[in-house]
Design a protein around this motif. Structure first.
Motif, PDB file in Angstrom:
ATOM      1  N   SER A 119       3.684   7.271   0.107  1.00 43.88           N
ATOM      2  CA  SER A 119       3.245   7.165  -1.291  1.00 43.88           C
ATOM      3  C   SER A 119       2.602   8.434  -1.826  1.00 43.88           C
ATOM      4  O   SER A 119       2.829   8.804  -2.978  1.00 43.88           O
ATOM      5  N   ASN A 120       1.798   9.132  -1.011  1.00 45.27           N
ATOM      6  CA  ASN A 120       1.199  10.363  -1.561  1.00 45.27           C
ATOM      7  C   ASN A 120       2.271  11.436  -1.730  1.00 45.27           C
ATOM      8  O   ASN A 120       2.227  12.220  -2.681  1.00 45.27           O
ATOM      9  N   GLY A 156       4.156   5.864   5.011  1.00 43.61           N
ATOM     10  CA  GLY A 156       5.182   5.156   4.256  1.00 43.61           C
ATOM     11  C   GLY A 156       5.751   6.085   3.193  1.00 43.61           C
ATOM     12  O   GLY A 156       6.915   6.013   2.831  1.00 43.61           O
ATOM     13  N   GLY A 188      -3.048   6.227   9.381  1.00 45.81           N
ATOM     14  CA  GLY A 188      -2.284   6.136   8.138  1.00 45.81           C
ATOM     15  C   GLY A 188      -0.836   6.571   8.280  1.00 45.81           C
ATOM     16  O   GLY A 188      -0.007   6.293   7.416  1.00 45.81           O
ATOM     17  N   SER A 239      -4.336  14.512   0.807  1.00 39.34           N
ATOM     18  CA  SER A 239      -4.316  13.091   0.429  1.00 39.34           C
ATOM     19  C   SER A 239      -5.647  12.372   0.611  1.00 39.34           C
ATOM     20  O   SER A 239      -5.924  11.399  -0.083  1.00 39.34           O
ATOM     21  N   GLU A 245      -4.520  12.382   8.354  1.00 39.26           N
ATOM     22  CA  GLU A 245      -3.172  12.287   7.776  1.00 39.26           C
ATOM     23  C   GLU A 245      -2.824  13.609   7.081  1.00 39.26           C
ATOM     24  O   GLU A 245      -1.804  14.238   7.384  1.00 39.26           O
ATOM     25  N   GLY A 274       0.764  -1.236   0.000  1.00 46.31           N
ATOM     26  CA  GLY A 274       0.000   0.000   0.000  1.00 46.31           C
ATOM     27  C   GLY A 274       0.795   1.287   0.000  1.00 46.31           C
ATOM     28  O   GLY A 274       0.213   2.372  -0.046  1.00 46.31           O
ATOM     29  N   SER A 275       2.121   1.216   0.057  1.00 51.38           N
ATOM     30  CA  SER A 275       2.901   2.456   0.049  1.00 51.38           C
ATOM     31  C   SER A 275       4.235   2.230  -0.669  1.00 51.38           C
ATOM     32  O   SER A 275       4.481   1.142  -1.188  1.00 51.38           O
TER      33      SER A 275
HETATM   34  C1  LIG Z   1      -2.706   5.841   4.001  1.00 50.73           C
HETATM   35  C2  LIG Z   1      -2.841   7.298   3.955  1.00 50.73           C
HETATM   36  C3  LIG Z   1      -1.714   8.159   4.084  1.00 50.73           C
HETATM   37  C4  LIG Z   1      -0.331   7.653   4.385  1.00 50.73           C
HETATM   38  O1  LIG Z   1       0.227   6.843   3.403  1.00 50.73           O
HETATM   39  P1  LIG Z   1       1.387   7.365   2.441  1.00 50.73           P
HETATM   40  O2  LIG Z   1       1.856   6.126   1.773  1.00 50.73           O
HETATM   41  O3  LIG Z   1       2.429   8.004   3.282  1.00 50.73           O
HETATM   42  O4  LIG Z   1       0.771   8.324   1.504  1.00 50.73           O
HETATM   43  C5  LIG Z   1      -1.893   9.524   3.973  1.00 50.73           C
HETATM   44  N1  LIG Z   1      -3.128  10.047   3.774  1.00 50.73           N
HETATM   45  C6  LIG Z   1      -4.224   9.272   3.646  1.00 50.73           C
HETATM   46  C7  LIG Z   1      -5.549   9.922   3.438  1.00 50.73           C
HETATM   47  C8  LIG Z   1      -4.121   7.874   3.738  1.00 50.73           C
HETATM   48  O5  LIG Z   1      -5.217   7.114   3.625  1.00 50.73           O
END
Ligand SMILES: *Cc1c(COP(=O)(O)O)cnc(C)c1O
Length: 399
Positions: free
Chosen positions: A245-246, A243, A313, A384, A360, A198-199
């Motif tokens: 990803s955003n 992690g 998250g 995000s 988050e 997921g990341s």
């Molecule tokens: C899961 C999540 C994140 C954190 O994950 P990243 O991989 O760091 O982006 C951030 N914002 C939201 C809304 C999430 O659901």
């Protein structure tokens, strides 16, 4: 002859490294699965039929491009130009679906019949169950037993979408234990199963593959900012990091524009020195976590420290290897926000702009006053996700 200096790159190298971070530190049993993916992912992504299906789904199913919205009242308060990239408007309520769409198409082309995933708060589990329903692929989501109790609405969503939710009953019964169980499942079913991480974490090629699927965020930011301001590059890009990803998707197409400041915001939890924090770069050291060399929170003898954040998250003890490199090289600016600051920022955005953000994303909002951005500068903040899932937490602050 003069040596030609190699252009500094923040992208993964041919060995799967970002500087000293990355690689694939995996048990031998997992090697065939990871190797199959590594050998094929770039050519599959490059196929015109893959690109067409991926882009069609992002447009017509996810709802892309997501808007780039100039937040006027927020801009006035912070005396700079603030643009929000509205990933909260993606189908399922966050950016995570950009990645799961890409990976389900990858799984199909690799001939896989089943998908396995890990989830903490359940957001990635829901995004995975969603694309599995869409493609009629069997879906198994591992989730810590404790998280299953805490995140009942997302467990219900996954079940309604047809996924099987399996409890991880070892250790602290949270995300890291679910990740271990998902990996074990993958080892035992190497031929017909794809693991959707997921990341931007895990062994190479996952961090690079996930970043490529999230890179649509910064690709859109560039032309949208140009449309609205005449300039393709902002002065700041700000994103929260669990992690990563955003943030990786938001930074991707700006990595080589050294005049663009890339700001990553970690969760300080109850405070950096409180012992209840998830601010990885502030508190961590290099080490190996979930298959890659990165920065993680650990004890003197290398035991992973349990992270803490009000936001599920961001409640992760490490960061992706690319972020470790951005931190180490100085290309990235790493900041943090506490639980309290994040909640305040969530209420501020809601009252100023009529947008309820995910907890988050609220961590990124919380540093807007500390950037030092001037009146003529442009700041893009990646929003995000949306806050519906966090209403129970927000309600505690409303009297
Ligand atoms: C899961 C999540 C994140 C954190 O994950 P990243 O991989 O760091 O982006 C951030 N914002 C939201 C809304 C999430 O659901």
């Amino acid at each position: 002859m003069e040596a030609i200096a190699e252009k500094k790159s923040y992208q993964v190298d041919s060995r799967g490294y970002y500087g000293n971070f990355g690689g694939a530190f995996i048990p031998e049993m997992l090697y065939p699965n990871v190797e199959e993916l590594r050998e094929n992912y770039l050519s599959i992504i490059a196929e015109p039929s893959f690109q067409k299906e991926y882009n069609d789904l992002l447009r017509n199913y996810v709802g892309r491009p997501t808007p780039l919205y100039r937040a006027n009242r927020l801009s006035e308060k912070y005396k700079t130009n603030i643009f929000l990239k509205r990933e909260d408007l993606c189908h399922t309520g966050a950016h995570k679906v950009n990645n799961t769409i890409g990976q389900i198409l990858m799984a199909k082309r690799l001939g896989k019949k089943r998908v396995v995933a890990e989830t903490g708060a359940g957001q990635h589990g829901v995004a995975t169950a969603t694309v599995c329903a869409l493609m009629d692929i069997e879906c198994i989501v591992y989730m810590g037993e404790l998280d299953i109790e805490r995140q009942a609405p997302n467990v219900a969503r996954m079940k309604m979408l047809g996924a099987e939710v399996r409890p991880a009953t070892c250790g602290s019964r949270t995300l890291k234990d679910a990740t271990n169980e998902a990996m074990r499942h993958w080892i035992n079913n190497p031929v017909d199963t794809h693991y959707i991480i997921g990341s931007v974490v895990g062994p190479h090629p996952y961090p690079d593959m996930v970043a490529r699927f999230q890179a649509i965020i910064s690709e859109e930011m560039r032309w949208q900012l140009k449309e609205q301001t005449g300039k393709e590059t902002p002065d700041y890009v700000v994103a929260c990091v669990g992690g990563g990803s955003n943030a990786a998707g938001s930074f991707y197409h700006f990595l080589d524009d050294e005049n663009v400041k890339l700001v990553a915001v970690e969760a300080a939890g109850q405070g950096l020195t409180s012992g209840h924090s998830a601010a990885t770069t502030a508190l961590g050291k290099p080490g190996v976590l979930h298959g890659s060399r990165t920065i993680l929170m650990q004890t003197e003898d290398g035991q992973v420290v349990e992270p803490f954040s009000i936001s599920a998250g961001l409640d992760y003890p490490g960061i992706g290897p690319q972020h470790a490199y951005l931190y180490d090289s100085g290309r990235g600016i790493f900041m943090s926000a506490t639980d309290e600051e994040a909640v305040q920022a969530a209420f501020e955005l809601t009252r100023f702009e009529g947008i309820i953000p995910a907890l988050e994303s609220s961590h990124a909002l919380a540093v807007l006053g500390q950037l030092g951005a001037s009146e003529n500068e442009n700041v893009i903040l990646n929003l995000s996700g949306r806050g519906d899932k966090d209403m129970a937490t927000y309600m505690k602050y409303i009297d």
